[in-house]
Each structure stands twice: as structure tokens, then as C-alpha cells.
Scaffold this motif. Structure first.
Motif, short mmCIF file in Angstrom:
data_model
loop_
_atom_site.label_atom_id
_atom_site.label_comp_id
_atom_site.label_asym_id
_atom_site.label_seq_id
_atom_site.Cartn_x
_atom_site.Cartn_y
_atom_site.Cartn_z
N ALA A 104 0.89 -1.18 -0.07
CA ALA A 104 0.16 0.17 -0.01
C ALA A 104 0.80 1.27 -0.07
CB ALA A 104 -0.88 -0.04 1.19
N ASP A 105 2.11 1.05 0.34
CA ASP A 105 2.89 2.27 0.40
C ASP A 105 3.57 2.50 -0.89
OD1 ASP A 105 4.96 3.74 2.80
OD2 ASP A 105 5.57 3.85 0.67
N ASP A 106 3.23 3.81 -1.27
CA ASP A 106 3.68 4.48 -2.90
C ASP A 106 5.18 4.20 -3.08
OD1 ASP A 106 1.32 5.30 -3.50
OD2 ASP A 106 1.78 7.38 -2.83
N ASN A 107 6.11 4.20 -1.99
CA ASN A 107 7.52 4.09 -2.26
C ASN A 107 7.82 2.67 -2.75
OD1 ASN A 107 8.43 6.62 -1.55
ND2 ASN A 107 7.71 6.23 0.64
N ILE A 232 11.62 -6.52 -0.27
CA ILE A 232 11.19 -5.37 -0.69
C ILE A 232 11.96 -4.71 -1.82
CG2 ILE A 232 9.90 -3.28 -0.34
CD1 ILE A 232 9.09 -4.30 2.39
N LYS A 233 11.62 -4.28 -2.95
CA LYS A 233 12.30 -3.17 -3.72
C LYS A 233 11.50 -2.00 -3.91
CE LYS A 233 15.17 -6.43 -5.52
NZ LYS A 233 16.52 -6.47 -6.24
N LEU A 234 12.24 -0.77 -3.89
CA LEU A 234 11.72 0.36 -3.59
C LEU A 234 11.95 1.22 -4.97
CD1 LEU A 234 13.37 1.46 -0.25
CD2 LEU A 234 10.90 0.74 -0.76
N LYS A 235 11.11 2.17 -5.08
CA LYS A 235 11.37 3.03 -6.30
C LYS A 235 12.41 4.03 -6.23
CE LYS A 235 6.39 3.11 -7.07
NZ LYS A 235 5.13 3.99 -6.74
N ASP A 236 12.67 4.34 -4.79
CA ASP A 236 13.92 5.18 -4.55
C ASP A 236 14.69 4.86 -3.45
OD1 ASP A 236 15.59 7.40 -4.18
OD2 ASP A 236 14.19 8.79 -3.25
N LEU A 237 16.03 4.19 -3.65
CA LEU A 237 16.83 3.94 -2.69
C LEU A 237 17.05 4.42 -1.35
CD1 LEU A 237 19.96 2.39 -4.77
CD2 LEU A 237 18.02 0.86 -3.47
N ASP A 238 16.98 5.85 -1.54
CA ASP A 238 17.55 6.50 -0.24
C ASP A 238 16.40 6.51 0.62
OD1 ASP A 238 19.71 7.09 -1.93
OD2 ASP A 238 18.81 9.15 -2.81
N VAL A 239 15.29 6.22 0.42
CA VAL A 239 14.20 6.20 1.56
C VAL A 239 14.15 4.94 2.27
CG1 VAL A 239 12.59 7.71 0.17
CG2 VAL A 239 12.16 5.17 0.13
N ALA A 240 15.12 3.94 1.63
CA ALA A 240 14.99 2.54 2.61
C ALA A 240 14.98 2.81 4.11
CB ALA A 240 16.29 1.84 2.00
#
Lengths: 404, 253
Positions: A104-107, A232-240
Motif C-alpha cells: 500500500a506504500d507508494d515508495n 522489498i524493492k523500492l522506487k527510490d533507494l534513499d528512502v530505505a
């Protein structure tokens, strides 16, 4: 300001060679700055891509069993004892709910449920221990970058399929299409057919890792109600890091980001960055020293002119501005020359420095040259460099200058 | 030795002095060594006068001109110009005053080598925003025509001869229509003919426009053309003499 600019421009144009050298000097400084940025940032991106490309950005695992505290029977005496509870299997039970929360999280770009455990592969008399990873076939490439490493067969994981490493295949003298028996440490057993053989180049992985279909592995490992982890794979690595902290709170599970799992890499990248910053800092210092010394010489050469301007009623501010504007112009032109030169140079290096196998000698990235920062810093540096000569010029005693 | 002090003619002296110097002294101090250069100078200069300042080298003429040009502070005494006590003014006020009211012609022309004759003359007006570009160009062109260099407007300063450079410097000194032009050996670097031309020009401009000139010189020929001669010897006014052969009542103030 207009007339000060006119005088500044005349001064620069009257000593074309000196001006060209100054602009060239600033240009080289900016070139070093942008080249180092392109190299260091490119290298960091390459390292992260290499590492993070094959690992999850965030991993959600079962919470570690908390040590239990045993209380005294009389109510006053407390006897603490640390006992790790190993009687329960580590697994995420309500994993579907956790998966929904995460997705559900956009990231989040992708969340893959994974089951993992240990087992043995037997073929005839040969027995080899393996680490079993069960994953949905369509998500295999997200969990393991084995697609390009497949040397034989495919990555299709049907319920009876298995993908193994090349060393394991060699140890068992097995090939694609052949059947073998796999047993888990939970007593499960299944006949599987080898669908693919990979060679990552890391001995332990090529010898110990086996990928199976998610459902088949779940049954084999007796994990009917739970899974081992969610990758989990993110759209932006920095928010990990921030997102993993947030997931830890919302799921109550153990959540780890790639940064924590790769601290050494992260430290190394930061170390590289600091070294690059130091080199960039010195390139800016060089600009300041070069511009400042050249303009100081100009003030000496122009002393009588400065004197006559002062005697004609030009203020100290006027003289100051004439020299500061020279610094600004040198900085801007030098930065333009340096940044465009850096882009051309890094592009050339990227294109020419290629090994026989097509890989690049330098993981340089011309798009990460920090050109705007380079231009701004060089212009500011050149302007700052002009302040000292400008002050010296404005302090010229007109009488002394005229009497020379 | 008696000091001769001659007042200007009554008609000139009726006007309020343009420049009034009272008890001006200047000491140069190097370490413990105090060298008095000016030892109490007093004189008045009236609007429209053409005055020569004579004296041997080291007598203090250049120091006095520098002080009057507000480029150097006196040790003691006062001097007033256009009613302002310039010994009391701060540097910012003096810079502005110098731009508006004082023109300089030095022994060396001190033109800006990277600028044309026209730009050099326009400089004091445009750079200080006293005039806009058009107004300054009209006046500078007029002045360069007046000094005979209308055909050299766009020549770089470096392309002009010594006499021409000095004439450009004279036009530049006149650009802001100053009340007083201070000239320090203006013909000292010129050949006889160029010197004669420049001197003629100074006298003509004085006669035409009433601009006041104070000219420091060694040259007795120049001194002969001035209405009054102030002789400085050893830091003091030795004599102030009126030149009876020169018309005294110059242009209206």
C-alpha cells in the motif's frame, strides 16, 4: 556598475594572454571538479547498482524471540535469565496482511514473499547440503539476479522444477532435465527436475544455493501457515532507512534496510565521496589562488591608472567593483569552458575506455558531473579571489601612484 | 629678505576668494624624524584667476598642490574652497568634492591607455554618474575640439603624441566644469613647441571660460603669462607678485 563593468572588460581584453590563461586555469579547476564528480558519483552508482541490484532494499523478517525474564516466587526477588526461545520456528504468520500493508506504500515498487530453509539433495549415493529459496516464478528475477548467470536451461520454476548452481551440478554430475531428490531439514521430501544451472562466480553460491517454486518450497519446508521473509524493492533507494523504520512500527516485525546490511559498502562509498570532495576542494582553492595572484599583479601594473581614477573622484567602491567584476567574468567564462570541457572529456573517457568484453574501465557517468555546482562554486571562488586584489587596488594612495 | 605680498587688482579682489589658504603646514614623519615641508602658507586665489606657483625643487610646491587637490591632508592650518573647509571633510566628501570641483593636469598625462581620447575625457563625468552618456559625449567632443583634437576622438590614448596626450588630459580636467584646475608642471614633459601650445591653450581657456588655474612651474616663460606669481621657498610664501603685463580682469567669475 555599468561603467565599472566597462573598465573591467577593457582591462581583461587589454591583456588577452593573461586573461586567456586565467580563464584556462579556472576551466581546468572546474574540469577537475566535474570530472571527479562524474567519476565518484558514477562509481558510487555502479557499486550500489551492483550490490543493490541483487539484494532487497528492505527485508521484513520474523521478530527475534525476546529473552524471557523469570520472576521470583515471593514477589520481591527477581531473577533474570536470558533464554532464547528456539522451540518455535521463525516465520511470518499473517504474511498476506503484512504484504498488503507494504504494497500500500507508494515508495514500494515490489514486495516478494520468500520461503527459505536448509535441505539436502541426494542423487544415488551423493548427498549435498543446499540452501533452499522458494519464490514465485515470475518474481525470481527480483529476488536473485540469476537470469544473466544462467549457463544452461531456463529460469522457469514450475512446481517440480529446481534451479541449482554450477558447482552443485558438477558435484552431483547432474544436468538440465535430470531428476533428483530434495529433502528439507523438516523432513519433507520431493522429486524435482533441474530446469536451469547458473554460475554467479561466487563459489559458495554456486555450490550451496537452490531456487524452487514458492508453493513447492513452502510444502517442502513445512511452512504451511507462514513465510520466512518479505523482500522489498523500492522506487527510490534513499528512502530505505526511513521506510524500514516505519514498517518496523506498522508491522511489529524485524525490518532491515539495505544500508544496514551493507554498512561496509556504504562506508566505502562515503569514504570515496570524502576523498572526491577533498580533491574538489583543492581544485577550488587552486582557482582562488590563481585568480587572486594574477589580479594582484594587475593592481600593481595598473597602480597609476587606479591613482588617476581616484584623483578624478572615483570612490574606493568604484575601484573595488572594477576588480571584483573582473573576478566574476573570469569565473563565469572559466566555469563555462571547464564544465563543457568536462562533459566532453568524461563522455570521451566513457566511450574510449572500454575493455575487450565491452565493460567500462572507469564507471564514469557524464550525467553526474555536478556541472551546476561546479559553475557556481568556480564563479563564487573567482569572485572571492578578486576581493583581496580589489581591496588592495581601492587602497592605492592616489598621490603615491601619480608620483610614480 | 622681505616678503612681497601683492593683492590682485581691486576689481578681482572684490569677489570672494575661490580658494583661501590659512596657516597651512605639512610635516612628513618617518620614524622619529619630522621633516617640515610647508611652514605656514597663506594666500587667496580669486575666481577666474590665472596664477603661477614658482619655486625651486623641494620648496613644497607639489605637496601644496596635493593638499589643495584634497589628495593629501595637511598637518595644520585650513584651506577653504567655495566656502567649504576642506581640512574638516572626510574622505567620501573629499572624493565627491574633487570630482565636481577640481581638475588635475599632471606633468605626465596619466591617460587610461585602454580607452580612446573621447572615453578618457568622458570618464570623470560618466563614471561618477554626473552626466549621462549622451550629454557627456557632447561635452567631451566639444572639449576635444577646443583643444584641437576633434580628429582624434576615437584614437586610443597610446596612439597619440605626447603633446596630444597632454591636451586630452587638459580636456579631461575640464570635463566636469571644475571651479579650479591644478596643474603640476603641465609642460614639463613636452618639447618646446608642444609646451607652447599647451600653455596657450590653458591661457585661452582661462580667458574664455573663466576657469581658475593654479599652475606649478619652473618655467619663467610660463610664469610671465600668469596674472599673479606665488613664489614658495623653503615651505613658505616668499612673494606674491602681480604681473603688470597681463590683463588682470579676466572673464567674469
Amino acid at each position: 556598475m555599468r561603467y565599472e563593468a566597462k573598465v573591467a572588460l577593457r582591462y581583461l581584453l587589454s591583456s588577452k594572454m593573461q586573461t586567456a590563461l586565467l580563464i584556462g586555469g579556472v576551466g581546468v579547476g572546474v574540469l577537475v571538479f566535474c570530472f571527479m564528480s562524474a567519476l565518484i558519483n558514477g562509481l558510487a552508482s555502479y557499486q550500489i547498482e551492483q550490490t543493490v541490484g541483487s539484494i532487497p532494499h528492505i527485508t521484513i523478517e520474523p521478530r527475534e524471540q525476546t529473552p524471557k525474564v523469570l520472576g521470583g516466587t515471593d514477589g520481591t526477588l527477581i531473577l533474570p535469565a536470558i533464554l532464547r526461545d528456539n522451540t518455535q520456528r521463525s516465520q511470518i504468520r499473517a504474511w498476506q496482511t503484512v504484504l498488503d500493508t507494504v504494497l500500500a506504500d507508494d515508495n514500494v515498487r515490489l514486495a516478494v514473499p520468500v520461503v527459505a530453509g536448509n535441505g539436502f539433495i541426494t542423487r544415488g549415493q551423493a548427498v549435498q547440503p543446499v540452501s533452499i529459496t522458494g519464490v514465485n516464478p515470475e518474481q525470481l528475477s527480483e529476488v536473485a539476479a540469476i537470469g544473466p548467470a544462467i549457463i544452461k536451461g531456463t529460469t522457469d520454476l514450475d512446481l517440480n522444477g529446481i534451479i541449482i548452481g554450477s558447482r552443485l551440478a558438477r558435484n552431483l554430475s547432474i544436468d538440465v532435465g535430470q531428476t533428483l531428490v530434495i529433502r528439507s531439514d523438516r523432513g519433507g521430501q520431493r522429486d524435482v527436475k533441474v530446469r536451469g544451472i547458473f554460475s554467479i562466480g561466487v563459489e559458495s553460491l554456486d555450490e550451496r544455493v537452490a531456487y524452487m517454486n514458492f508453493k513447492a518450497a513452502k510444502a517442502l519446508l513445512n511452512l504451511d501457515n507462514g513465510i520466512s521473509r518479505i523482500e522489498i524493492k523500492l522506487k527510490d533507494l534513499d528512502v530505505a532507512p526511513a521506510l524500514s523504520a516505519s514498517f518496523a512500527v506498522s508491522t511489529g516485525l524485524k525490518v532491515t534496510s539495505w544500508v544496514e546490511k551493507n554498512k561496509r559498502l556504504f562506508d566505502a562509498i562515503q569514504g570515496q565521496g570524502s576523498t572526491g570532495s577533498l580533491i574538489k576542494f583543492f581544485s577550488i582553492v587552486t582557482i582562488i589562488i590563481g585568480v587572486s595572484s594574477a589580479l594582484l599583479l594587475t593592481t600593481v601594473r595598473r597602480k597609476s591608472e587606479i591613482g588617476i581614477m581616484r584623483s578624478m573622484g572615483m570612490t574606493k567602491g568604484f575601484i573595488n567593483r572594477v576588480f571584483v567584476i573582473q573576478g566574476v567574468l573570469i569565473g563565469l567564462l572559466g566555469a563555462a569552458v571547464g564544465s563543457s570541457g568536462a562533459f566532453a572529456f568524461t563522455t570521451l573517457v566513457m566511450q574510449l575506455a572500454v575493455r575487450a568484453d565491452g565493460s567500462r574501465v572507469f564507471p564514469i557517468d557524464p550525467s553526474q558531473g555536478a556541472y551546476v555546482a561546479g559553475i557556481m562554486l568556480a564563479t563564487v571562488a573567482s569572485t572571492v579571489a578578486a576581493i583581496l586584489p580589489a581591496r588592495a587596488a581601492s587602497r592605492v594612495d592616489p598621490l603615491e601612484a601619480i608620483s610614480q | 629678505m622681505t616678503t612681497t605680498i601683492e593683492k590682485p587688482t581691486e576689481k578681482v579682489a572684490e569677489r570672494a576668494p575661490l580658494l583661501s589658504v590659512a596657516g597651512l603646514t605639512k610635516n612628513y614623519v618617518i620614524g622619529d624624524l619630522v621633516t617640515p615641508v610647508l611652514k605656514g602658507i597663506d594666500f587667496d586665489i580669486y575666481p577666474g584667476e590665472f596664477v603661477a606657483m614658482l619655486g625651486p625643487s623641494g620648496s613644497g610646491k607639489s605637496t601644496l598642490l596635493s593638499i589643495l587637490g584634497t589628495l593629501l591632508k595637511p598637518t595644520a592650518g585650513h584651506f577653504f574652497m567655495l566656502g567649504n573647509d576642506l581640512t574638516e571633510a572626510d574622505e567620501r566628501e573629499l572624493t565627491k568634492f574633487r570630482n565636481r570641483n577640481i581638475g588635475f593636469v599632471f606633468q605626465y598625462h596619466h591617460l587610461l591607455p585602454d580607452f580612446t581620447a573621447l572615453e578618457n575625457v568622458m570618464f570623470p563625468a560618466v563614471a561618477s554618474k554626473l552626466m549621462d552618456d549622451v550629454e557627456a559625449e557632447v561635452r567631451a567632443t566639444m572639449l576635444l575640439n577646443r583643444v584641437g583634437l576633434g580628429h582624434r576622438l576615437n584614437y586610443r590614448a597610446t596612439k597619440l603624441s605626447g603633446g596630444q596626450k597632454q591636451r586630452v588630459a587638459l580636456a579631461r580636467a575640464l570635463m566636469n566644469n571644475p571651479a579650479l584646475v591644478l596643474a603640476d608642471e603641465p609642460t614639463g614633459n613636452l618639447d618646446r613647441e608642444s609646451a607652447h601650445q599647451v600653455m596657450e591653450l590653458l591661457a585661452e581657456i582661462n580667458a574664455e571660460s573663466g576657469t581658475t588655474f593654479l599652475i606649478s612651474t619652473h618655467d619663467p616663460e610660463i610664469a610671465k603669462r600668469c596674472q599673479r606669481k606665488i613664489t614658495i621657498i623653503d615651505g613658505k610664501v616668499d612673494s606674491i607678485e602681480t604681473n603688470p603685463t597681463v590683463k588682470q580682469d579676466v572673464a567674469a567669475a
